[in-house]
Design an enzyme around this catalytic site. Sequence first.
Site, PDB file in Angstrom:
ATOM      1  N   HIS A  30       0.771  -1.138  -0.055  1.00  0.00           N
ATOM      2  CA  HIS A  30       0.045  -0.015  -0.061  1.00  0.00           C
ATOM      3  C   HIS A  30       1.045   1.114   0.050  1.00  0.00           C
ATOM      4  CE1 HIS A  30      -3.734  -1.921   0.910  1.00  0.00           C
ATOM      5  NE2 HIS A  30      -3.376  -2.941   1.290  1.00  0.00           N
ATOM      6  N   ASP A 135      -6.038   5.894   1.185  1.00  0.00           N
ATOM      7  CA  ASP A 135      -6.070   4.488   1.083  1.00  0.00           C
ATOM      8  C   ASP A 135      -7.606   4.037   1.695  1.00  0.00           C
ATOM      9  OD1 ASP A 135      -6.231   1.567   2.059  1.00  0.00           O
ATOM     10  OD2 ASP A 135      -4.543   1.498   0.929  1.00  0.00           O
TER      11      ASP A 135
END
Length: 454
Positions: A30, A135
């Site tokens: 990520h 995110d």
Amino acid sequence: MASIHQENPPAAAAVAAVVVVVVPLLFQSHLNQALQLAHLISSYKIPVYYATSAVHCRQAKLRYNGKNTSSITHLNFIELPMPPFHSPPPNPNSTLKFPSHLQPCLDVCLELRHPTAGLLRQLSSSSKRVVVINDTNMAYVIQDITTIPNAESYSFSCISAFSLHCILNQSNITLQPIAETVTPEIMKFVSLQSPFADLKSGDLINTCRTLERSYLDLLKDKKQWAVAPLNPVIRATDEMMINNNNCLLWLDKQPRKSVLFVSFGSTTSMVAEQVKELAIGLKQSKQRFLWVLRDAERGNIFSDDHGDRKSGLPDGFEESVKGIGMVTRDWAPQVEILGHGSIGAFMSHCGWNSCMESLSMGVPIVAWPMHSEQPYNAMLVTEMLNAGVAVKECDGVLVGSVLIKEAIEEMMVSEEGAIKRERAKEIGLSLRKAVEEGGATRLEVDSFVEHITR
């Protein structure tokens, strides 16, 4: 207040038109995808701030494109204050493949909420508009955006559109439900994001419309941009490579398209018995291989134990495959390896970042998913895209060397494998064209930039 590091500050201006703040989740894949996205948006001459903890800023920069950080010196890296957290080692003998040892890192990242809000308020006072790209699993952290009149947020999804569709629509695809592959604690963490998921003004998805058009259409988001591939899609020049990287030097000596790259990402640990079966399967396949043999990493990768695998290989294994196979316990530059001409296929856990990197390089995948949405990604690659073969599971516990050998041979030497290799090559070409001027992804990113700078 957060500490701002900026190596090449832009020319001073009374009020910036638009600034972008990228807020990643604190897992390697990520962090990496968010940094690639930050770099892409900054190429449009927009000030971009990459905001996370000090240790994760350091991690993201260290691993960016094989340690080549010269192209991101113009980004503003924000080190948000975050409390210390427990960083235990993984348990390779756990019956659950999900990296539950990372939970303390996830829990403490919730403490980034107030420092992030402070940063956004600071930037809002000197900007016409603050655009937050967070995110999907950091919606909780940016919830205070509703108190800032000139701020808006966009969710960044790091998984495939196919996986998103299956998860959101409770697809009838016969795969093990995600909830059964993860811990109750991670499900609770995800549920904390839900009340704030609708604060977003749109969605950025790490996929390409030429790859997943039908699944993107099924998601029916109000505003949606497919921005992949984010990773570099051509091999770096020798000057940009890591100097004297052992993996790349070894690959230079191998025949073209002859090597199977074996790596299971930063969140996977295998029991010693499984490592042994994989070693035997690799050896018996008689195919060349490069194997990154590491346990899952700690939440703080700078802890003393860096994830190096300590046991599992049969006695004398590395000596017995010398010249044909290479085992490394170091962090490997995956994008550069996949872009090397000697790589013929990639045995992968099918994290979406790894899938996109492999497919964009035209490299087919030997799919061996471990947890979370990885089985959905594996199904997409092997069945929908026809660019991979699956390693068949045996009782869901231990995959035997025979099954591993068969999957490798199917990909590397069979007629069916040749079809899949050709298909991966075609996909790679389409993904590389997508990021060129006028390509599908370039048009989507142009559209997003036009939208936020309206």
